[in-house]
Design an enzyme around this catalytic site. Structure first.
Site, mmCIF file in Angstrom:
data_model
loop_
_atom_site.group_PDB
_atom_site.id
_atom_site.type_symbol
_atom_site.label_atom_id
_atom_site.label_comp_id
_atom_site.label_asym_id
_atom_site.label_seq_id
_atom_site.Cartn_x
_atom_site.Cartn_y
_atom_site.Cartn_z
ATOM 1 C CB CYS A 67 -1.257 -0.585 0.824
ATOM 2 S SG CYS A 67 -1.812 1.165 1.332
ATOM 3 C CB CYS A 70 0.896 1.892 3.720
ATOM 4 S SG CYS A 70 -1.411 1.028 4.163
#
Ligand SMILES: [Zn+2]
Length: 150
Positions: A67, A70
């Site tokens: 991700c 993230c």
């Protein structure tokens, strides 16, 4: 069940300390007794112990290695552990390795940042906030937390 540990550098004297993922109170430096950053991993096996039973408010970062956003919030989240040493714990939950925890919290997008206090989720934001906004959100959410149970 064995409690996992993490390494924290003392912000005051630089000593490397081993800190448990869960403990009564919060960790202090073995040399100078300064409050240590409390940055740990949590998963399906130990979420209750690490997050829900924490004496300090907990910022939970639900993330995954694939991700991109993230990776943008991770440095800020980790810095918050240092800035709020002794006042807040930070727990990172890898969503890929913690499917039950993700399902229980109905995580549909990551990064998902949850604030826990006294065993309950009291706030959540999804998506990558800019660093200053993230700090403000964390502070506002933690300060709105009901005080600890007697
Ligand atoms: Zn120290």
């Amino acid at each position: 069940m064995a409690v996992s540990t993490a390494i924290a550098n003392c912000p005051s004297c630089g000593r490397r300390n081993r800190v448990p993922a869960a403990a009564r109170g919060h960790p202090r430096c073995s040399v100078c007794h300064a409050d240590l950053p409390w940055l740990v991993d949590a998963g399906d096996d130990d979420f209750t112990e690490v997050v829900e039973r924490s004496a300090l408010p907990v910022l939970v970062d639900v993330w995954a290695p694939w991700c991109g956003p993230c990776r943008m919030v991770a440095p800020v989240v980790e810095q918050l552990a240092t800035e709020r040493a002794g006042r807040m714990k930070v727990a990172k939950v890898n969503a890929d390795l913690a499917p039950a925890t993700s399902a229980r919290h109905r995580i549909t997008g990551i990064p998902a940042l949850l604030v826990y206090a006294n065993g309950r989720e009291i706030g959540r934001t999804v998506g990558a906030l800019p660093p200053e906004q993230l700090r403000q959100w964390v502070d506002a959410t933690v300060s709105a937390a009901p005080s600890a149970r007697p």
